[in-house]
Design an enzyme around this catalytic site. Structure first.
Site, PDB file in Angstrom:
ATOM      1  N   TYR A 128       0.839  -1.197   0.000  1.00  0.00           N
ATOM      2  CA  TYR A 128       0.000   0.000   0.000  1.00  0.00           C
ATOM      3  C   TYR A 128       0.877   1.251   0.000  1.00  0.00           C
ATOM      4  O   TYR A 128       0.600   2.212  -0.714  1.00  0.00           O
ATOM      5  CB  TYR A 128      -0.932   0.010   1.219  1.00  0.00           C
ATOM      6  CG  TYR A 128      -1.997  -1.061   1.164  1.00  0.00           C
ATOM      7  CD1 TYR A 128      -3.138  -0.902   0.389  1.00  0.00           C
ATOM      8  CD2 TYR A 128      -1.870  -2.234   1.896  1.00  0.00           C
ATOM      9  CE1 TYR A 128      -4.121  -1.880   0.335  1.00  0.00           C
ATOM     10  CE2 TYR A 128      -2.848  -3.220   1.860  1.00  0.00           C
ATOM     11  CZ  TYR A 128      -3.960  -3.037   1.075  1.00  0.00           C
ATOM     12  OH  TYR A 128      -4.923  -4.011   1.018  1.00  0.00           O
ATOM     13  N   ASN A 151     -12.517  -0.367  -5.580  1.00  0.00           N
ATOM     14  CA  ASN A 151     -12.186  -0.599  -6.982  1.00  0.00           C
ATOM     15  C   ASN A 151     -13.400  -1.189  -7.701  1.00  0.00           C
ATOM     16  O   ASN A 151     -13.836  -2.282  -7.368  1.00  0.00           O
ATOM     17  CB  ASN A 151     -10.993  -1.557  -7.063  1.00  0.00           C
ATOM     18  CG  ASN A 151     -10.617  -1.942  -8.472  1.00  0.00           C
ATOM     19  OD1 ASN A 151     -11.168  -1.437  -9.441  1.00  0.00           O
ATOM     20  ND2 ASN A 151      -9.663  -2.853  -8.576  1.00  0.00           N
ATOM     21  N   CYS A 159      -6.245  -5.027  -7.824  1.00  0.00           N
ATOM     22  CA  CYS A 159      -6.034  -4.648  -6.426  1.00  0.00           C
ATOM     23  C   CYS A 159      -5.652  -5.853  -5.561  1.00  0.00           C
ATOM     24  O   CYS A 159      -5.131  -5.671  -4.461  1.00  0.00           O
ATOM     25  CB  CYS A 159      -7.248  -3.913  -5.874  1.00  0.00           C
ATOM     26  SG  CYS A 159      -8.802  -4.743  -6.175  1.00  0.00           S
ATOM     27  N   HIS A 160      -5.873  -7.074  -6.074  1.00  0.00           N
ATOM     28  CA  HIS A 160      -5.435  -8.260  -5.325  1.00  0.00           C
ATOM     29  C   HIS A 160      -3.907  -8.323  -5.222  1.00  0.00           C
ATOM     30  O   HIS A 160      -3.390  -9.055  -4.383  1.00  0.00           O
ATOM     31  CB  HIS A 160      -5.992  -9.536  -5.987  1.00  0.00           C
ATOM     32  CG  HIS A 160      -5.549  -9.746  -7.387  1.00  0.00           C
ATOM     33  ND1 HIS A 160      -6.183  -9.151  -8.460  1.00  0.00           N
ATOM     34  CD2 HIS A 160      -4.521 -10.480  -7.906  1.00  0.00           C
ATOM     35  CE1 HIS A 160      -5.569  -9.520  -9.578  1.00  0.00           C
ATOM     36  NE2 HIS A 160      -4.559 -10.317  -9.266  1.00  0.00           N
ATOM     37  N   GLU A 187      -1.512 -16.449 -10.231  1.00  0.00           N
ATOM     38  CA  GLU A 187      -0.467 -15.622 -10.832  1.00  0.00           C
ATOM     39  C   GLU A 187       0.945 -16.002 -10.373  1.00  0.00           C
ATOM     40  O   GLU A 187       1.917 -15.345 -10.738  1.00  0.00           O
ATOM     41  CB  GLU A 187      -0.749 -14.150 -10.527  1.00  0.00           C
ATOM     42  CG  GLU A 187      -2.049 -13.691 -11.165  1.00  0.00           C
ATOM     43  CD  GLU A 187      -2.432 -12.248 -10.889  1.00  0.00           C
ATOM     44  OE1 GLU A 187      -3.320 -11.753 -11.576  1.00  0.00           O
ATOM     45  OE2 GLU A 187      -1.827 -11.626  -9.985  1.00  0.00           O
TER      46      GLU A 187
END
Length: 192
Positions: A128, A151, A159-160, A187
């Protein structure tokens, strides 16, 4: 009353889009993360909602911003459905869809989401604090958290991939921590 056939509804939606009469088009998508509601305006996807979000409230939010003429169509959003499905099922490592962040009206939050989409790619994470600095205000970590929490286009604007500063866990996620973990595993950020 007899429901209208899907083929007729799809034809009406296609005509509305073709003639510029639709302010937005939406579809529902079954995914490994659960049902998603995907809404697209003229400039691209404006909203992705998880199953826990009331569909009527999400569509009302879109209608307030884009206009009330919203039609359902799987066919009109077939390419977007296919791209999201392929990505979420692990068939593709890239998810580039046209999107429109107009539902994020607050200027700094809008800037945060633009920066996140532009600079944090699959397999990468950011804290962040780092994202606040990249967006031009290093002390605005709480504002970054709020931007991620609100979001309107999760998954597409990733945003993950934003984690707590100092290794204090992965942080919260609009779709739930279990979905954030699933996306980070997909990912290659988390193992298991």
């Amino acid at each position: 009353m007899t429901p209208l056939p899907d083929s007729l509804l799809e034809a009406v939606a296609a005509a509305a889009v073709r003639e510029g009469l639709a302010d937005a088009v939406y579809t529902r998508l079954a995914s490994p993360l659960g049902r998603l509601l995907v809404v697209e305006g003229r400039e691209g996807i404006v909203r992705i909602a998880f199953a826990e979000e009331p569909e009527d409230r999400v569509l009302a939010e879109v209608a307030a911003a884009l206009g009330p003429r919203i039609v359902a169509s799987d066919r009109e959003l077939a390419a977007e459905r296919d791209a999201l499905s392929d990505y979420l099922e692990g068939g593709s490592t890239v998810l580039e869809l046209p999107h429109d962040l107009r539902l994020m009206a607050a200027p700094f939050r809008h800037k945060v989401l633009q920066e996140l989409h532009r600079s944090v790619h699959r397999g990468e994470t950011v804290t962040y604090g780092e994202l606040a600095a990249r967006a031009g205000n290093p002390k605005a970590t709480r504002a970054v958290g709020t931007a991620c929490a609100r979001n309107p286009i999760p998954i597409v604007v990733p945003c993950h991939r934003v984690l707590h500063t100092g290794g204090k866990g992965i942080g919260n996620y609009t779709g739930g921590v279990h979905r954030k973990e699933a996306l980070l595993r997909l990912e290659g950020v988390l193992l298991g």
